[in-house]
Write an enzyme that holds these catalytic residues in place. Structure first.
Site, PDB file in Angstrom:
ATOM      1  N   ASP A   1       9.240   2.935   0.150  1.00  0.00           N
ATOM      2  CA  ASP A   1       8.166   3.536   0.940  1.00  0.00           C
ATOM      3  C   ASP A   1       8.345   3.133   2.405  1.00  0.00           C
ATOM      4  O   ASP A   1       8.035   2.015   2.796  1.00  0.00           O
ATOM      5  CB  ASP A   1       6.808   3.069   0.399  1.00  0.00           C
ATOM      6  CG  ASP A   1       5.635   3.706   1.146  1.00  0.00           C
ATOM      7  OD1 ASP A   1       5.855   4.242   2.251  1.00  0.00           O
ATOM      8  OD2 ASP A   1       4.506   3.651   0.626  1.00  0.00           O
TER       9      ASP A   1
ATOM     10  N   LYS B   1       3.610   8.935   8.860  1.00  0.00           N
ATOM     11  CA  LYS B   1       3.324   8.365  10.177  1.00  0.00           C
ATOM     12  C   LYS B   1       4.271   8.876  11.288  1.00  0.00           C
ATOM     13  O   LYS B   1       4.033   9.960  11.781  1.00  0.00           O
ATOM     14  CB  LYS B   1       3.269   6.840  10.069  1.00  0.00           C
ATOM     15  CG  LYS B   1       2.132   6.439   9.090  1.00  0.00           C
ATOM     16  CD  LYS B   1       1.675   5.014   9.126  1.00  0.00           C
ATOM     17  CE  LYS B   1       0.390   4.887   8.302  1.00  0.00           C
ATOM     18  NZ  LYS B   1       0.476   4.077   7.098  1.00  0.00           N
TER      19      LYS B   1
ATOM     20  N   TYR C   1       0.853  -1.191   0.000  1.00  0.00           N
ATOM     21  CA  TYR C   1       0.000   0.000   0.000  1.00  0.00           C
ATOM     22  C   TYR C   1       0.888   1.241   0.000  1.00  0.00           C
ATOM     23  O   TYR C   1       1.844   1.327   0.768  1.00  0.00           O
ATOM     24  CB  TYR C   1      -0.900  -0.006   1.241  1.00  0.00           C
ATOM     25  CG  TYR C   1      -1.874   1.149   1.313  1.00  0.00           C
ATOM     26  CD1 TYR C   1      -2.918   1.267   0.392  1.00  0.00           C
ATOM     27  CD2 TYR C   1      -1.756   2.134   2.303  1.00  0.00           C
ATOM     28  CE1 TYR C   1      -3.811   2.322   0.461  1.00  0.00           C
ATOM     29  CE2 TYR C   1      -2.657   3.184   2.380  1.00  0.00           C
ATOM     30  CZ  TYR C   1      -3.681   3.282   1.460  1.00  0.00           C
ATOM     31  OH  TYR C   1      -4.573   4.325   1.533  1.00  0.00           O
TER      32      TYR C   1
END
Ligand SMILES: *Cc1c(COP(=O)(O)O)cnc(C)c1O
Length: 425
Positions: A239, A267, A144
Protein backbone atom coordinates in the site's frame (compact mmCIF):
# COMPACT_ATOMS: atom_id res chain seq x y z
CA UNK A 1 -13.33 35.37 24.41
CA UNK A 2 -14.68 36.31 20.98
CA UNK A 3 -16.04 33.44 18.91
CA UNK A 4 -13.96 32.93 15.80
CA UNK A 5 -15.36 32.33 12.34
CA UNK A 6 -13.93 28.78 12.53
CA UNK A 7 -15.85 28.15 15.75
CA UNK A 8 -19.05 29.51 14.21
CA UNK A 9 -18.64 27.32 11.15
CA UNK A 10 -17.85 24.27 13.25
CA UNK A 11 -21.00 24.77 15.33
CA UNK A 12 -23.01 25.12 12.15
CA UNK A 13 -21.28 22.12 10.55
CA UNK A 14 -22.01 19.98 13.60
CA UNK A 15 -25.74 20.47 12.99
CA UNK A 16 -25.60 19.05 9.49
CA UNK A 17 -22.52 16.80 9.30
CA UNK A 18 -21.73 14.02 11.84
CA UNK A 19 -19.14 15.45 14.21
CA UNK A 20 -18.96 18.53 12.00
CA UNK A 21 -16.47 16.96 9.58
CA UNK A 22 -16.39 14.71 6.54
CA UNK A 23 -13.42 12.68 7.81
CA UNK A 24 -12.93 12.03 11.55
CA UNK A 25 -9.35 13.14 12.34
CA UNK A 26 -10.06 16.65 11.00
CA UNK A 27 -12.25 17.29 14.03
CA UNK A 28 -9.01 17.44 16.11
CA UNK A 29 -10.56 15.46 18.97
CA UNK A 30 -7.32 13.46 19.38
CA UNK A 31 -5.62 16.66 20.53
CA UNK A 32 -8.61 18.23 22.29
CA UNK A 33 -8.95 21.19 19.94
CA UNK A 34 -11.56 22.51 17.55
CA UNK A 35 -10.75 22.42 13.84
CA UNK A 36 -9.70 25.49 11.88
CA UNK A 37 -11.69 26.12 8.73
CA UNK A 38 -9.47 26.86 5.76
CA UNK A 39 -10.16 29.61 3.25
CA UNK A 40 -7.17 29.03 0.97
CA UNK A 41 -3.77 27.42 0.53
CA UNK A 42 -0.69 28.68 -1.27
CA UNK A 43 2.61 26.80 -1.47
CA UNK A 44 3.59 25.66 2.04
CA UNK A 45 0.94 27.80 3.75
CA UNK A 46 -2.76 27.65 4.55
CA UNK A 47 -4.94 30.59 5.52
CA UNK A 48 -7.91 30.15 7.81
CA UNK A 49 -11.33 31.80 7.50
CA UNK A 50 -10.19 34.08 10.35
CA UNK A 51 -7.27 35.31 8.27
CA UNK A 52 -4.49 33.46 10.11
CA UNK A 53 -1.76 31.99 7.92
CA UNK A 54 0.02 28.83 9.08
CA UNK A 55 2.89 26.70 7.79
CA UNK A 56 1.21 23.47 6.71
CA UNK A 57 2.74 20.07 7.59
CA UNK A 58 -0.49 18.19 6.90
CA UNK A 59 -0.73 18.95 3.18
CA UNK A 60 -4.16 17.37 2.87
CA UNK A 61 -2.68 14.24 4.51
CA UNK A 62 -0.06 13.77 1.83
CA UNK A 63 -1.28 14.55 -1.69
CA UNK A 64 0.29 18.01 -1.90
CA UNK A 65 3.97 17.22 -2.37
CA UNK A 66 4.03 20.30 -4.63
CA UNK A 67 2.28 22.42 -2.02
CA UNK A 68 -1.05 24.19 -2.38
CA UNK A 69 -2.22 25.64 -5.68
CA UNK A 70 0.93 24.84 -7.67
CA UNK A 71 0.62 26.92 -10.88
CA UNK A 72 1.11 23.91 -13.21
CA UNK A 73 -1.56 21.89 -11.41
CA UNK A 74 -3.98 24.80 -11.23
CA UNK A 75 -3.47 25.50 -14.93
CA UNK A 76 -4.10 21.86 -15.87
CA UNK A 77 -7.26 21.57 -13.76
CA UNK A 78 -8.66 24.89 -14.99
CA UNK A 79 -8.03 23.96 -18.61
CA UNK A 80 -9.64 20.55 -18.09
CA UNK A 81 -12.68 22.03 -16.33
CA UNK A 82 -13.32 24.36 -19.24
CA UNK A 83 -13.64 21.29 -21.45
CA UNK A 84 -16.22 19.58 -19.25
CA UNK A 85 -15.93 17.93 -15.85
CA UNK A 86 -16.83 14.33 -16.69
CA UNK A 87 -17.66 12.26 -19.75
CA UNK A 88 -18.34 8.74 -18.52
CA UNK A 89 -16.26 7.72 -21.53
CA UNK A 90 -12.49 7.38 -21.92
CA UNK A 91 -10.32 10.49 -22.20
CA UNK A 92 -6.67 10.89 -23.31
CA UNK A 93 -5.24 11.89 -19.91
CA UNK A 94 -6.28 8.53 -18.42
CA UNK A 95 -3.89 6.80 -20.79
CA UNK A 96 -1.06 9.24 -20.12
CA UNK A 97 -1.40 8.98 -16.34
CA UNK A 98 -1.67 5.18 -16.45
CA UNK A 99 1.51 4.99 -18.54
CA UNK A 100 3.35 7.39 -16.23
CA UNK A 101 2.40 5.33 -13.16
CA UNK A 102 3.18 1.96 -14.74
CA UNK A 103 6.59 3.18 -15.91
CA UNK A 104 7.45 4.35 -12.38
CA UNK A 105 6.92 0.90 -10.81
CA UNK A 106 9.15 -1.93 -12.07
CA UNK A 107 6.72 -4.73 -11.14
CA UNK A 108 3.64 -3.07 -12.59
CA UNK A 109 2.29 -3.84 -16.08
CA UNK A 110 -1.19 -2.36 -15.76
CA UNK A 111 -3.13 -0.04 -13.49
CA UNK A 112 -6.81 0.73 -12.86
CA UNK A 113 -7.86 4.21 -11.68
CA UNK A 114 -10.44 4.59 -8.93
CA UNK A 115 -11.51 7.52 -6.72
CA UNK A 116 -9.79 6.96 -3.37
CA UNK A 117 -7.18 4.92 -1.57
CA UNK A 118 -9.96 3.06 0.21
CA UNK A 119 -11.45 1.95 -3.08
CA UNK A 120 -8.04 0.96 -4.41
CA UNK A 121 -7.14 -1.22 -1.39
CA UNK A 122 -10.59 -2.80 -1.34
CA UNK A 123 -10.41 -3.63 -5.05
CA UNK A 124 -6.86 -5.00 -4.78
CA UNK A 125 -8.00 -7.36 -2.03
CA UNK A 126 -10.98 -8.51 -4.12
CA UNK A 127 -8.58 -9.26 -6.97
CA UNK A 128 -6.17 -11.14 -4.67
CA UNK A 129 -9.08 -13.22 -3.39
CA UNK A 130 -10.20 -13.98 -6.96
CA UNK A 131 -6.68 -14.90 -8.10
CA UNK A 132 -5.95 -17.20 -5.15
CA UNK A 133 -9.45 -18.55 -4.48
CA UNK A 134 -8.82 -17.79 -0.78
CA UNK A 135 -10.48 -15.42 1.67
CA UNK A 136 -8.09 -14.43 4.44
CA UNK A 137 -5.96 -11.30 4.52
CA UNK A 138 -3.12 -10.45 6.89
CA UNK A 139 -2.64 -6.84 7.88
CA UNK A 140 -0.42 -5.12 10.42
CA UNK A 141 -1.65 -3.52 13.63
CA UNK A 142 -1.60 0.26 13.27
CA UNK A 143 -1.41 0.21 9.47
CA UNK A 144 -4.27 1.91 7.63
CA UNK A 145 -5.62 0.85 4.26
CA UNK A 146 -8.79 2.93 4.10
CA UNK A 147 -12.15 2.12 5.64
CA UNK A 148 -13.28 -0.99 3.77
CA UNK A 149 -14.65 -3.64 6.16
CA UNK A 150 -11.70 -6.04 5.85
CA UNK A 151 -9.14 -3.43 6.90
CA UNK A 152 -10.76 -1.86 9.93
CA UNK A 153 -9.45 -4.29 12.52
CA UNK A 154 -6.73 -2.56 14.57
CA UNK A 155 -6.22 0.12 11.97
CA UNK A 156 -4.08 3.24 12.24
CA UNK A 157 -4.94 6.86 11.37
CA UNK A 158 -8.38 7.99 12.56
CA UNK A 159 -9.27 4.54 13.86
CA UNK A 160 -6.24 4.74 16.17
CA UNK A 161 -6.85 8.39 17.04
CA UNK A 162 -10.40 7.72 18.22
CA UNK A 163 -9.43 4.40 19.87
CA UNK A 164 -12.08 2.51 17.93
CA UNK A 165 -11.16 -1.15 18.60
CA UNK A 166 -13.24 -2.60 15.82
CA UNK A 167 -16.16 -0.90 14.17
CA UNK A 168 -19.84 -1.66 14.60
CA UNK A 169 -21.35 -2.51 11.25
CA UNK A 170 -18.54 -4.78 10.10
CA UNK A 171 -19.80 -8.37 9.86
CA UNK A 172 -18.22 -10.88 12.23
CA UNK A 173 -17.34 -13.14 9.29
CA UNK A 174 -15.33 -10.33 7.68
CA UNK A 175 -13.42 -9.66 10.88
CA UNK A 176 -12.63 -13.36 11.17
CA UNK A 177 -10.93 -13.29 7.77
CA UNK A 178 -8.57 -10.50 8.79
CA UNK A 179 -5.42 -11.72 10.56
CA UNK A 180 -3.29 -9.29 12.53
CA UNK A 181 0.41 -9.09 13.27
CA UNK A 182 2.59 -6.40 14.87
CA UNK A 183 4.53 -4.30 12.34
CA UNK A 184 8.15 -5.43 11.90
CA UNK A 185 7.41 -8.81 13.58
CA UNK A 186 8.35 -11.42 11.00
CA UNK A 187 8.14 -14.17 13.62
CA UNK A 188 4.46 -13.43 14.26
CA UNK A 189 3.83 -13.42 10.51
CA UNK A 190 5.58 -16.77 10.14
CA UNK A 191 3.38 -18.25 12.87
CA UNK A 192 0.24 -17.01 11.11
CA UNK A 193 1.46 -18.49 7.81
CA UNK A 194 2.01 -21.84 9.58
CA UNK A 195 -1.58 -21.82 10.78
CA UNK A 196 -3.39 -20.15 7.88
CA UNK A 197 -1.01 -20.05 4.90
CA UNK A 198 -3.20 -22.15 2.64
CA UNK A 199 -6.21 -19.85 3.28
CA UNK A 200 -4.28 -16.61 2.98
CA UNK A 201 -5.15 -14.62 -0.16
CA UNK A 202 -2.97 -11.63 0.63
CA UNK A 203 -0.64 -9.83 2.97
CA UNK A 204 -1.13 -6.07 2.81
CA UNK A 205 1.47 -3.71 4.23
CA UNK A 206 2.51 -0.07 4.25
CA UNK A 207 6.19 -0.25 3.15
CA UNK A 208 6.83 2.58 5.58
CA UNK A 209 4.11 2.72 8.23
CA UNK A 210 2.75 6.26 8.13
CA UNK A 211 -0.62 5.96 9.86
CA UNK A 212 0.66 5.31 13.39
CA UNK A 213 3.04 8.18 13.11
CA UNK A 214 6.04 7.35 10.96
CA UNK A 215 7.52 3.90 11.70
CA UNK A 216 10.24 2.55 9.45
CA UNK A 217 10.48 -1.05 8.26
CA UNK A 218 13.38 -2.91 9.84
CA UNK A 219 16.05 -4.49 7.67
CA UNK A 220 14.68 -7.66 6.10
CA UNK A 221 11.02 -7.16 7.13
CA UNK A 222 9.59 -6.43 3.67
CA UNK A 223 11.84 -8.99 1.96
CA UNK A 224 10.78 -11.54 4.59
CA UNK A 225 7.13 -10.90 3.74
CA UNK A 226 7.91 -11.39 0.05
CA UNK A 227 9.54 -14.75 0.77
CA UNK A 228 6.69 -15.98 3.00
CA UNK A 229 4.10 -14.96 0.40
CA UNK A 230 6.03 -16.76 -2.33
CA UNK A 231 6.25 -19.95 -0.33
CA UNK A 232 2.49 -20.01 0.40
CA UNK A 233 1.12 -18.76 -2.93
CA UNK A 234 -0.14 -15.62 -1.17
CA UNK A 235 -0.17 -12.26 -2.95
CA UNK A 236 1.83 -9.41 -1.46
CA UNK A 237 -0.02 -6.09 -1.66
CA UNK A 238 2.10 -3.01 -0.95
CA UNK A 239 0.00 0.00 0.00
CA UNK A 240 1.84 3.04 -1.34
CA UNK A 241 -1.03 5.48 -0.92
CA UNK A 242 1.23 7.72 1.16
CA UNK A 243 4.68 6.60 0.02
CA UNK A 244 3.92 6.50 -3.72
CA UNK A 245 5.85 9.34 -5.41
CA UNK A 246 6.85 10.57 -1.92
CA UNK A 247 9.45 8.01 -0.78
CA UNK A 248 10.97 8.69 -4.18
CA UNK A 249 9.65 9.12 -7.74
CA UNK A 250 7.93 5.75 -7.92
CA UNK A 251 7.49 4.09 -4.56
CA UNK A 252 9.07 2.83 -1.36
CA UNK A 253 9.11 -0.63 -2.94
CA UNK A 254 11.94 0.43 -5.27
CA UNK A 255 13.79 2.04 -2.42
CA UNK A 256 13.62 -1.15 -0.32
CA UNK A 257 14.02 -3.52 -3.27
CA UNK A 258 10.81 -5.50 -2.86
CA UNK A 259 8.41 -6.13 -5.73
CA UNK A 260 4.80 -6.77 -4.72
CA UNK A 261 2.15 -8.61 -6.71
CA UNK A 262 -0.19 -5.65 -6.42
CA UNK A 263 0.42 -2.00 -5.53
CA UNK A 264 -2.18 0.35 -4.07
CA UNK A 265 -1.88 4.08 -4.78
CA UNK A 266 -3.72 7.31 -3.99
CA UNK A 267 -3.03 10.78 -2.59
CA UNK A 268 -0.14 12.22 -4.69
CA UNK A 269 -1.23 10.60 -7.98
CA UNK A 270 -4.38 12.74 -7.84
CA UNK A 271 -2.51 15.98 -7.17
CA UNK A 272 -5.14 16.98 -4.59
CA UNK A 273 -8.15 15.65 -6.47
CA UNK A 274 -9.86 12.36 -5.54
CA UNK A 275 -7.85 9.56 -7.16
CA UNK A 276 -6.77 6.09 -6.17
CA UNK A 277 -5.30 3.30 -8.27
CA UNK A 278 -4.24 -0.31 -8.05
CA UNK A 279 -1.88 -2.08 -10.35
CA UNK A 280 0.38 -5.05 -10.82
CA UNK A 281 1.40 -7.83 -13.13
CA UNK A 282 -0.70 -8.23 -16.28
CA UNK A 283 -1.59 -11.84 -15.41
CA UNK A 284 -3.46 -10.51 -12.34
CA UNK A 285 -4.74 -7.20 -13.68
CA UNK A 286 -6.26 -8.87 -16.74
CA UNK A 287 -8.67 -10.61 -14.37
CA UNK A 288 -10.34 -7.18 -13.88
CA UNK A 289 -13.55 -6.57 -15.90
CA UNK A 290 -14.01 -6.12 -18.79
CA UNK A 291 -10.69 -7.87 -19.56
CA UNK A 292 -11.62 -10.55 -17.04
CA UNK A 293 -14.30 -11.69 -14.64
CA UNK A 294 -13.58 -9.66 -11.46
CA UNK A 295 -16.03 -6.77 -11.33
CA UNK A 296 -14.94 -3.27 -10.34
CA UNK A 297 -16.30 -0.03 -11.74
CA UNK A 298 -16.74 3.72 -11.07
CA UNK A 299 -18.94 6.44 -12.53
CA UNK A 300 -16.24 9.08 -12.00
CA UNK A 301 -13.16 6.84 -12.27
CA UNK A 302 -10.54 8.34 -14.57
CA UNK A 303 -12.26 11.70 -14.19
CA UNK A 304 -10.69 14.24 -16.59
CA UNK A 305 -10.03 16.89 -13.90
CA UNK A 306 -8.46 14.36 -11.57
CA UNK A 307 -6.34 12.86 -14.35
CA UNK A 308 -5.16 16.33 -15.41
CA UNK A 309 -4.20 17.19 -11.82
CA UNK A 310 -2.38 13.88 -11.33
CA UNK A 311 -0.56 14.11 -14.62
CA UNK A 312 0.54 17.72 -14.07
CA UNK A 313 1.74 16.78 -10.58
CA UNK A 314 3.81 13.81 -11.75
CA UNK A 315 5.31 15.81 -14.63
CA UNK A 316 6.56 18.47 -12.23
CA UNK A 317 7.68 15.90 -9.64
CA UNK A 318 9.75 14.08 -12.25
CA UNK A 319 11.95 17.19 -12.48
CA UNK A 320 12.20 17.67 -8.70
CA UNK A 321 15.29 16.84 -6.65
CA UNK A 322 13.99 14.28 -4.13
CA UNK A 323 17.44 13.66 -2.65
CA UNK A 324 17.94 17.34 -1.90
CA UNK A 325 14.54 17.60 -0.19
CA UNK A 326 15.27 14.48 1.85
CA UNK A 327 18.54 16.00 3.02
CA UNK A 328 16.83 19.22 4.04
CA UNK A 329 14.05 17.37 5.88
CA UNK A 330 16.61 15.22 7.67
CA UNK A 331 18.48 18.31 8.88
CA UNK A 332 15.19 19.92 9.92
CA UNK A 333 14.09 16.80 11.85
CA UNK A 334 17.47 16.59 13.58
CA UNK A 335 17.28 20.21 14.66
CA UNK A 336 13.68 19.81 15.84
CA UNK A 337 14.72 16.81 17.92
CA UNK A 338 17.67 18.72 19.38
CA UNK A 339 15.56 21.74 20.28
CA UNK A 340 12.85 19.67 21.98
CA UNK A 341 15.36 17.48 23.79
CA UNK A 342 17.18 20.57 25.05
CA UNK A 343 13.94 21.36 26.88
CA UNK A 344 14.29 18.15 28.85
CA UNK A 345 11.65 16.24 26.91
CA UNK A 346 11.95 12.61 25.88
CA UNK A 347 11.68 12.86 22.11
CA UNK A 348 12.47 11.08 18.89
CA UNK A 349 11.79 12.44 15.45
CA UNK A 350 11.43 9.65 12.93
CA UNK A 351 11.94 10.68 9.34
CA UNK A 352 12.16 9.34 5.81
CA UNK A 353 12.18 11.28 2.54
CA UNK A 354 9.73 14.19 3.08
CA UNK A 355 7.95 12.63 6.08
CA UNK A 356 8.57 13.01 9.80
CA UNK A 357 6.88 12.39 13.14
CA UNK A 358 7.66 13.80 16.58
CA UNK A 359 7.25 11.06 19.21
CA UNK A 360 7.51 12.06 22.85
CA UNK A 361 9.37 8.98 24.04
CA UNK A 362 12.91 7.63 24.47
CA UNK A 363 11.87 4.09 23.70
CA UNK A 364 12.12 2.09 20.48
CA UNK A 365 9.46 2.68 17.79
CA UNK A 366 9.06 -0.52 15.82
CA UNK A 367 5.33 -1.17 16.08
CA UNK A 368 2.00 0.28 17.22
CA UNK A 369 2.39 -0.86 20.84
CA UNK A 370 5.65 1.02 21.17
CA UNK A 371 4.17 4.07 19.42
CA UNK A 372 1.29 4.07 21.88
CA UNK A 373 3.71 4.23 24.79
CA UNK A 374 4.75 7.74 23.69
CA UNK A 375 3.23 10.65 25.63
CA UNK A 376 0.05 11.58 23.74
CA UNK A 377 -1.02 14.24 26.26
CA UNK A 378 2.27 16.01 25.62
CA UNK A 379 1.70 15.69 21.88
CA UNK A 380 -1.72 17.34 22.33
CA UNK A 381 -0.12 20.30 24.11
CA UNK A 382 2.61 20.50 21.49
CA UNK A 383 -0.01 20.51 18.71
CA UNK A 384 -2.08 23.27 20.33
CA UNK A 385 0.94 25.45 21.13
CA UNK A 386 2.47 25.04 17.69
CA UNK A 387 -0.86 25.91 16.06
CA UNK A 388 -1.07 29.07 18.15
CA UNK A 389 2.41 29.91 16.88
CA UNK A 390 1.49 29.49 13.22
CA UNK A 391 2.48 25.87 12.63
CA UNK A 392 -0.17 23.42 11.43
CA UNK A 393 0.71 19.86 12.45
CA UNK A 394 -1.30 16.64 12.18
CA UNK A 395 -3.99 16.79 14.89
CA UNK A 396 -3.07 13.35 16.22
CA UNK A 397 0.07 11.62 17.51
CA UNK A 398 -0.70 8.78 15.08
CA UNK A 399 -0.16 10.69 11.85
CA UNK A 400 2.84 11.66 9.78
CA UNK A 401 4.15 15.16 9.17
CA UNK A 402 4.34 15.99 5.48
CA UNK A 403 6.78 18.35 3.81
CA UNK A 404 6.43 19.70 0.26
CA UNK A 405 8.93 20.92 -2.30
CA UNK A 406 7.56 24.40 -1.53
CA UNK A 407 8.67 24.41 2.13
CA UNK A 408 11.50 26.91 2.48
CA UNK A 409 14.38 27.17 4.91
CA UNK A 410 12.47 30.12 6.42
CA UNK A 411 9.51 27.80 7.04
CA UNK A 412 11.78 25.30 8.81
CA UNK A 413 13.45 28.04 10.86
CA UNK A 414 10.06 29.42 11.95
CA UNK A 415 8.98 25.91 12.95
CA UNK A 416 12.13 25.30 14.99
CA UNK A 417 11.73 28.67 16.66
CA UNK A 418 8.12 27.88 17.59
CA UNK A 419 9.16 24.47 18.96
CA UNK A 420 11.90 26.03 21.06
CA UNK A 421 9.54 28.63 22.56
CA UNK A 422 6.10 27.06 22.85
CA UNK A 423 4.78 26.29 26.33
CA UNK A 424 4.84 22.57 27.01
CA UNK A 425 5.07 22.57 30.79
C1 LIG B 1 -4.91 7.59 3.16
C2 LIG B 1 -4.60 6.15 3.05
C3 LIG B 1 -5.52 5.22 2.51
C4 LIG B 1 -6.93 5.60 2.19
O1 LIG B 1 -7.04 6.53 1.17
P1 LIG B 1 -8.38 7.42 1.07
O2 LIG B 1 -8.17 8.18 -0.19
O3 LIG B 1 -8.43 8.25 2.31
O4 LIG B 1 -9.51 6.47 0.98
C5 LIG B 1 -5.10 3.93 2.31
N1 LIG B 1 -3.85 3.54 2.63
C6 LIG B 1 -2.96 4.38 3.16
C7 LIG B 1 -1.58 3.89 3.46
C8 LIG B 1 -3.31 5.70 3.41
O5 LIG B 1 -2.43 6.52 4.00
Amino acid sequence: MKTTRSQQLFAEASRYIPGGVNSPVRACRGVGCDPLFIASGQGSHITTVDGDTLIDYVLSWGPLLLGHAHPEVTKAVTAAAAKGTSYGAPCPDEVLLAREVVEAFPGMDMVRMVNSGTEAAMSALRLARAVTGRNKVLKFIGCYHGHADSFLASAGSGVATLSIPGTPGVPEATVRDTLLAPYNDLGAVRDLFDLHGKDLAAVIVEPVAANMGLVLPEEGFLKGLRALCDSAGTLLIIDEVITGFRAEYGGAQTRFGVTPDLTVLGKIIGGGLPVGAYGGKAEYMERIAPAGDVYQAGTLSGNPLAMAAGLATLRVLKQCDYAALEKRVDAFATELETVLRARGLPVRVNRLASMFTVFFTDGPLRNFDEVKSADSALYARYFAEMRKNGIFLAPSPFETGMVSFMHSEEDFAATIKAASRCELG
